[in-house]
Design an enzyme around this catalytic site. Structure first.
Site, PDB file in Angstrom:
ATOM      1  N   GLY A  99     -29.472 -45.775  27.113  1.00 24.70           N
ATOM      2  CA  GLY A  99     -30.255 -45.860  28.343  1.00 24.70           C
ATOM      3  C   GLY A  99     -30.283 -44.520  29.038  1.00 24.70           C
ATOM      4  O   GLY A  99     -31.110 -43.694  28.726  1.00 24.70           O
ATOM      5  N   SER A 195     -28.951 -43.396  20.555  1.00 29.13           N
ATOM      6  CA  SER A 195     -29.674 -42.909  21.716  1.00 29.13           C
ATOM      7  C   SER A 195     -28.735 -42.280  22.760  1.00 29.13           C
ATOM      8  O   SER A 195     -27.946 -41.401  22.411  1.00 29.13           O
ATOM      9  CB  SER A 195     -30.468 -44.073  22.318  1.00 29.13           C
ATOM     10  N   HIS A 457     -36.439 -45.245  16.149  1.00 23.58           N
ATOM     11  CA  HIS A 457     -35.281 -45.004  17.001  1.00 23.58           C
ATOM     12  C   HIS A 457     -34.148 -46.007  16.770  1.00 23.58           C
ATOM     13  O   HIS A 457     -32.982 -45.654  16.772  1.00 23.58           O
ATOM     14  CB  HIS A 457     -35.759 -45.088  18.456  1.00 23.58           C
TER      15      HIS A 457
END
Ligand SMILES: *[C@@H]1O[C@H](CO)[C@@H](O)[C@H](O)[C@H]1NC(C)=O
Ligand SMILES: *[C@@H]1O[C@H](CO)[C@@H](O)[C@H](O)[C@H]1NC(C)=O
Ligand SMILES: *[C@@H]1O[C@H](CO)[C@@H](O)[C@H](O)[C@H]1NC(C)=O
Ligand SMILES: *[C@@H]1O[C@H](CO)[C@@H](O)[C@H](O)[C@H]1NC(C)=O
Ligand SMILES: *[C@@H]1O[C@H](CO)[C@@H](O)[C@H](O)[C@H]1NC(C)=O
Ligand SMILES: *[C@@H]1O[C@H](CO)[C@@H](O)[C@H](O)[C@H]1NC(C)=O
Length: 485
Positions: A99, A195, A457
């Site tokens: 995030g 991520s 991703h």
């Protein structure tokens, strides 16, 4: 100099192996049977018997809250799946999404590598044939507070979040989770994520690594390694790589590319006005295709999956994260999968079965937090931490789905070049069990890099078979097969 460093390094190894050995002895009380009544009762209270719409399975699952800070009333929500065979012999793997502010349960467990995926009918769960608990005991946690079902009773905490507190609370989570599940304490422990977890995972590994040197034996965590994919690691290289990749994949024009190259300095945290204008043209194209997966469709609906994430001030990468386009959320192979998850996890019967939302929060469960708006600390580069952990003997694998435009393979390659490790084995293809090239791999001194061909991703979503093969090889510390087999 060099020999001094080598000396202190081997001393480190020695210390590490002594303490690992001690931890083994003190916790080799075996599995199941010898656990105290209290411990068993506490585990049983977290046991998930059966979720609405769930297919029958023969592995156990648990979910609930672990308090990480008593005075403020902070608690993190976890979901744990025992390995499908011989859980008492398998390692323990923690998965984290990024995030910051996004849920490991919503993405990781429900759409990427967990055993159950919510379906379009929003009532049934499909058993994921490539679930990662076929390779390990699998733990998901929503972190930090404010994400998903994780909460704090002191609302001022939400404005104090950042990388540091996230690592600290995740560390407390682990220490307390092992108190609840002591039978897994002696197991080899690994962390994986993608991520923004390119920050979370090494930072948590570092917290464990440092704490292990001084904590009582009972709090020792048997950390062996970590693996991060399409990971945010270094602002300068990540931002440079994103733009290079977009040009090289025919996403942006020569003009947009050259404008950015001339006007932006990605080593500086503040963009100039000209750079801002140039970047707007770059983000414009990603309004019409999925930045997280260049060659798959977008979700054509106006529900949750098309909603933007909330802007969070202060996160890395400092320049690009300030743009609206950065806030788009990842879709998936079924680009509307997030819609199904969001409906499913907000059902009261599902929340009851998961022991979630016991304090009746005032807002719904979402993939990415709508309450976190400020991020206090986010280093521009994770390379110093990575270097320290390599020197400390922690196994590190970095992987990359090569059709992701968000943290593309180009960014990661530039970052690894900046890291400057010696090459042990040059770039070679690796093969899947149907004799196809799964991607490429290069072994550095202390770090393995693996690409996954054709994955976006969220690698396990797009290439589930390859992802399971990858995690198995990582856990076994075995190179991926360089020839068809
Ligand atoms: C609990 O959290 C507060 C605020 O983040 C912090 O000041 C305090 O030291 C924490 N307590 C413990 C025991 O870590
Ligand atoms: C937060 O407050 C609720 C309501 O008072 C309480 O039930 C819960 O145990 C508290 N959570 C923590 C982690 O202390
Ligand atoms: C919440 O935390 C802040 C900062 O630590 C503290 O000043 C305040 O008293 C706390 N509020 C409650 C209700 O505990
Ligand atoms: C880019 O920014 C960095 C950090 O602010 C600075 O040291 C460097 O000189 C800048 N490069 C150019 C070409 O302006
Ligand atoms: C899209 O939004 C409109 C207006 O809010 C609503 O009437 C419509 O049903 C929505 N469509 C879908 C596919 O959710
Ligand atoms: C928690 O439960 C309340 C009451 O049922 C509901 O309104 C809220 O959306 C739920 N929140 C979360 C985060 O699940």
């Amino acid at each position: 100099m060099a020999s001094n460093a080598a000396l202190s390094l081997s001393f480190h190894f020695l210390l590490l192996s002594i303490s690992v050995a001690m931890a083994r002895v003190s916790f080799s009380t075996g599995h199941g049977g010898q656990l105290s009544r209290d411990v068993l009762a506490r585990q049983e209270a977290d046991r998930v018997i059966k979720l609405p719409g769930q297919p029958p399975v023969d592995f156990k699952q648990y979910a609930g809250y672990v308090t990480v800070n008593e005075s403020h009333g902070r608690a993190l929500f976890y979901w744990f799946f025992e390995a499908t065979s011989k859980p008492e012999k398998q390692p323990l793997l923690l998965w984290l999404n990024g995030g910051p502010g996004c849920s490991s349960i919503g993405y990781g467990a429900a759409e990427e590598l967990g055993p159950f995926f919510p379906q379009k009918d929003k009532t049934t769960l499909k058993l994921n044939p490539h679930r990662w608990n076929r390779a390990a005991n699998l733990l998901f946690v929503e972190s930090p507070v404010g994400v998903g079902f994780s909460y704090t009773n002191n609302s001022s905490d939400i404005h104090q979040l950042g990388d540091e507190i996230t690592a600290k609370d995740s560390y407390s989570f682990l220490v307390n989770w092992f108190k609840r599940f002591p039978q897994f304490k002696s197991h080899d422990f690994y962390i994986a994520g993608e991520s923004y977890a390119g920050h979370y995972v090494p930072q948590l590994a570092e917290a464990i690594f440092d704490s292990n040197k001084h904590v009582p034996k009972s709090d020792y965590i048997n950390l062996k390694g970590f693996m991060i994919g399409n990971a945010l690691l270094d602002d300068e290289m990540d931002q440079t790589g994103m733009v290079d990749y977009a040009w090289d994949h025919a996403v942006i024009s020569d003009r947009v590319y050259n404008d950015i190259k001339i006007k932006c300095n990605f080593s500086s945290p503040q963009p100039t006005k000209d750079c801002n204008i140039a970047l707007r043209a770059y983000f414009a194209v990603y309004r019409i295709i999925d930045m997280y997966s260049l060659y798959t469709p977008s979700c054509i609906s106006n529900s949750s999956s098309s909603r933007q994430r909330l802007a969070i001030q202060g996160i890395a990468p400092q320049i690009l994260s300030k743009f609206d386009g950065w806030l788009k959320r990842p879709a998936g192979y079924d680009p509307c999968a997030s819609d199904y998850t969001e409906v499913y996890l907000n059902r009261p019967d599902v929340q009851n079965a998961l022991h979630a939302n016991v304090t009746k929060m005032s807002y719904p469960w979402t993939h990415c937090s709508d309450t976190i708006s400020i991020w206090k600390d986010s280093p521009a580069s994770m390379l110093p931490t990575i270097k320290k952990l390599i020197a400390g003997g922690i196994r590190i694998w970095v992987f990359s789905g090569d059709t992701d435009g968000r943290i593309p393979v180009t960014a990661t390659r530039l970052t690894l070049k900046k890291l400057g490790l010696k090459t042990i084995e040059e770039w070679t293809p690796w093969y899947t069990n149907n004799k196809q090239v799964g991607g490429w791999t290069i072994e550095y001194d202390g770090l393995m890099f693996v690409t996954i061909r054709g994955a976006g991703h969220e690698v396990p979503t797009f290439k589930p078979r390859q992802a399971l093969q990858l995690v198995r090889h990582f856990l076994a510390n075995k190179k991926l097969p360089p020839k068809p087999f």
